[in-house]
Enzyme design. Structure first.
Site, PDB file in Angstrom:
ATOM      1  N   TYR A 154       0.832  -1.216   0.000  1.00 27.42           N
ATOM      2  CA  TYR A 154       0.000   0.000   0.000  1.00 27.42           C
ATOM      3  C   TYR A 154       0.868   1.269   0.000  1.00 27.42           C
ATOM      4  O   TYR A 154       0.593   2.229  -0.720  1.00 27.42           O
ATOM      5  CB  TYR A 154      -0.903  -0.058   1.228  1.00 27.42           C
ATOM      6  CG  TYR A 154      -1.975   0.995   1.336  1.00 27.42           C
ATOM      7  CD1 TYR A 154      -3.120   0.942   0.539  1.00 27.42           C
ATOM      8  CD2 TYR A 154      -1.879   2.025   2.282  1.00 27.42           C
ATOM      9  CE1 TYR A 154      -4.132   1.888   0.669  1.00 27.42           C
ATOM     10  CE2 TYR A 154      -2.884   2.966   2.421  1.00 27.42           C
ATOM     11  CZ  TYR A 154      -4.015   2.895   1.617  1.00 27.42           C
ATOM     12  OH  TYR A 154      -5.008   3.830   1.762  1.00 27.42           O
ATOM     13  N   ALA A 156       3.854   1.512  -1.204  1.00 31.41           N
ATOM     14  CA  ALA A 156       4.453   1.625  -2.540  1.00 31.41           C
ATOM     15  C   ALA A 156       3.445   2.219  -3.522  1.00 31.41           C
ATOM     16  O   ALA A 156       3.781   3.097  -4.330  1.00 31.41           O
ATOM     17  CB  ALA A 156       4.923   0.251  -3.024  1.00 31.41           C
ATOM     18  N   LYS A 158       0.767   4.108  -2.798  1.00 27.86           N
ATOM     19  CA  LYS A 158       0.356   5.475  -2.458  1.00 27.86           C
ATOM     20  C   LYS A 158       1.505   6.472  -2.646  1.00 27.86           C
ATOM     21  O   LYS A 158       1.253   7.647  -2.947  1.00 27.86           O
ATOM     22  CB  LYS A 158      -0.186   5.523  -1.022  1.00 27.86           C
ATOM     23  CG  LYS A 158      -1.510   4.759  -0.831  1.00 27.86           C
ATOM     24  CD  LYS A 158      -2.611   5.236  -1.771  1.00 27.86           C
ATOM     25  CE  LYS A 158      -3.981   4.706  -1.377  1.00 27.86           C
ATOM     26  NZ  LYS A 158      -5.037   5.088  -2.351  1.00 27.86           N
TER      27      LYS A 158
HETATM   28  P1  NAD Z   1     -13.510   2.013   1.512  1.00 30.42           P
HETATM   29  O1  NAD Z   1     -12.963   0.629   1.549  1.00 30.42           O
HETATM   30  O2  NAD Z   1     -14.488   2.411   2.559  1.00 30.42           O
HETATM   31  O3  NAD Z   1     -14.185   2.263   0.072  1.00 30.42           O
HETATM   32  C1  NAD Z   1     -13.478   1.948  -1.093  1.00 30.42           C
HETATM   33  C2  NAD Z   1     -14.442   1.785  -2.255  1.00 30.42           C
HETATM   34  O4  NAD Z   1     -13.662   1.431  -3.391  1.00 30.42           O
HETATM   35  C3  NAD Z   1     -15.488   0.669  -2.049  1.00 30.42           C
HETATM   36  O5  NAD Z   1     -16.776   1.146  -2.416  1.00 30.42           O
HETATM   37  C4  NAD Z   1     -15.010  -0.432  -2.996  1.00 30.42           C
HETATM   38  O6  NAD Z   1     -16.083  -1.220  -3.545  1.00 30.42           O
HETATM   39  C5  NAD Z   1     -14.315   0.373  -4.073  1.00 30.42           C
HETATM   40  N1  NAD Z   1     -13.334  -0.417  -4.819  1.00 30.42           N
HETATM   41  C6  NAD Z   1     -12.394  -1.258  -4.325  1.00 30.42           C
HETATM   42  N2  NAD Z   1     -11.717  -1.835  -5.315  1.00 30.42           N
HETATM   43  C7  NAD Z   1     -12.240  -1.353  -6.477  1.00 30.42           C
HETATM   44  C8  NAD Z   1     -11.950  -1.564  -7.841  1.00 30.42           C
HETATM   45  N3  NAD Z   1     -11.012  -2.440  -8.235  1.00 30.42           N
HETATM   46  N4  NAD Z   1     -12.658  -0.876  -8.767  1.00 30.42           N
HETATM   47  C9  NAD Z   1     -13.634  -0.021  -8.380  1.00 30.42           C
HETATM   48  N5  NAD Z   1     -13.958   0.214  -7.103  1.00 30.42           N
HETATM   49  C10 NAD Z   1     -13.259  -0.450  -6.157  1.00 30.42           C
HETATM   50  O7  NAD Z   1     -12.267   2.987   1.480  1.00 30.42           O
HETATM   51  P2  NAD Z   1     -12.122   4.546   1.923  1.00 30.42           P
HETATM   52  O8  NAD Z   1     -11.620   4.580   3.305  1.00 30.42           O
HETATM   53  O9  NAD Z   1     -13.342   5.309   1.549  1.00 30.42           O
HETATM   54  O10 NAD Z   1     -10.894   4.951   0.981  1.00 30.42           O
HETATM   55  C11 NAD Z   1     -11.017   5.727  -0.199  1.00 30.42           C
HETATM   56  C12 NAD Z   1      -9.626   6.076  -0.702  1.00 30.42           C
HETATM   57  O11 NAD Z   1      -8.929   6.814   0.305  1.00 30.42           O
HETATM   58  C13 NAD Z   1      -8.755   4.851  -0.996  1.00 30.42           C
HETATM   59  O12 NAD Z   1      -7.924   5.123  -2.111  1.00 30.42           O
HETATM   60  C14 NAD Z   1      -7.916   4.729   0.257  1.00 30.42           C
HETATM   61  O13 NAD Z   1      -6.721   4.028   0.002  1.00 30.42           O
HETATM   62  C15 NAD Z   1      -7.704   6.177   0.613  1.00 30.42           C
HETATM   63  N6  NAD Z   1      -7.373   6.414   2.025  1.00 30.42           N
HETATM   64  C16 NAD Z   1      -8.207   6.017   3.026  1.00 30.42           C
HETATM   65  C17 NAD Z   1      -7.849   6.268   4.354  1.00 30.42           C
HETATM   66  C18 NAD Z   1      -8.711   5.864   5.532  1.00 30.42           C
HETATM   67  O14 NAD Z   1      -8.240   5.974   6.679  1.00 30.42           O
HETATM   68  N7  NAD Z   1      -9.954   5.433   5.355  1.00 30.42           N
HETATM   69  C19 NAD Z   1      -6.639   6.918   4.634  1.00 30.42           C
HETATM   70  C20 NAD Z   1      -5.810   7.314   3.575  1.00 30.42           C
HETATM   71  C21 NAD Z   1      -6.203   7.057   2.270  1.00 30.42           C
END
Ligand code: NAD
Length: 246
Positions: A154, A156, A158
């Site tokens: 992850y 790598a 991000k």
């Molecule tokens: P989440 O898991 O709640 O939601 C992610 C969504 O992406 C889901 O609806 C899932 O169905 C969809 N998804 C997964 N793989 C997919 C694919 N191959 N094609 C299409 N859709 C797909 O995640 P979140 O917490 O809302 O995270 C959103 C973004 O923010 C992500 O890129 C995550 O890495 C990043 N992020 C999250 C956090 C955190 O603490 N929640 C922190 C830093 C970064």
């Protein structure tokens, strides 16, 4: 209201829940037409219905962001419906945590494919449409880009998004396209439900603001970067992390 989003057509991937859903709903509040894209099609349809039931315009599309052919099909649906594309949020992401020596090929490949290849495909296939309209791209990086225990895959992906975003900004500034990233810290979404409560609590003392983010707080930064209020901002990585990087 933020400037320049009314009637614009913005695609948000991974928008069935969490941060993506919050971005989709905020874009609707700002008057945009929202493409709610997710590999979870029924979840995307629910979010689109939330928007249309409030009188907004939304289109739900099923999309696995790691698959080129699925992107092509999704973009055809978008253009048939709205006849233009003005913005893209590469938000879809997954984690498969384990330490280096225990990590499987599958867990490495999936995390790189969805988080990094997915954003690359999205930009490569959407930029030709954005070129006609200016347009703005926002990628979702993470505080984990600095390195995080159990997240070699992850981190790598991000941190890869950082170099990728900056390169898209450099290559396409001449077309009036801006590209930026939002790097959230711990945010209260279904993604974090995979993390044991005790581990989540142990992170709080390292966050100067003393709490996790609400998804709306990440959405505010992403939507700002999409808007005309950010018209001179490109190639930047905006940390939205309660000060945890300080
Ligand atoms: P989440 O898991 O709640 O939601 C992610 C969504 O992406 C889901 O609806 C899932 O169905 C969809 N998804 C997964 N793989 C997919 C694919 N191959 N094609 C299409 N859709 C797909 O995640 P979140 O917490 O809302 O995270 C959103 C973004 O923010 C992500 O890129 C995550 O890495 C990043 N992020 C999250 C956090 C955190 O603490 N929640 C922190 C830093 C970064």
């Amino acid at each position: 209201m933020m400037r320049g989003l009314k009637d614009k057509v913005i695609i948000v991937t991974g928008a069935a829940q969490g941060i993506g859903r919050a971005i989709a709903l905020r874009l609707h509040e700002e008057g945009a037409n929202v493409v709610v894209a997710d590999r979870n099609k029924s979840g995307a349809e629910k979010v689109a219905l939330e928007i249309t039931s409030q009188g907004g315009n939304a289109l739900a599309v099923g999309l696995d962001v790691a698959e080129r052919d699925e992107w092509k099909g999704a973009l055809l649906e978008v253009v048939n419906r709205f006849h233009r594309i003005d913005g893209l949020v590469n938000n879809a992401g997954v984690t498969r945590d384990s330490t280096l020596l225990k990590m499987s090929d599958e867990d490495w490949d999936l995390v790189i494919d969805v988080n990094l290849r997915g954003a690359w495909l999205g930009c490569q296939l959407t930029v030709p449409y954005l070129k006609n309209n200016g347009g703005s791209i926002v990628n979702l990086s993470s505080e984990s880009r600095w390195g995080a225990f159990g997240q070699s895959n992850y981190a790598a992906a991000k941190s890869g998004l950082v170099g990728f975003t900056r390169t898209v900004a450099i290559e396409h500034a001449r077309h009036g396209i801006r590209a930026n990233a939002v790097a959230p810290g711990s945010t209260n979404t279904p993604m974090l439900e995979a993390v044991p409560e005790g581990v989540r609590q142990s992170w709080i003392p390292n966050i100067p603001l003393g709490r996790e983010a609400d998804p709306k707080e990440i959405a505010a930064a992403a939507v700002f970067l999409l808007s005309e209020d950010a018209s001179y901002i490109t190639g930047q990585i905006i940390g939205v992390n309660g000060g945890s990087s300080l």
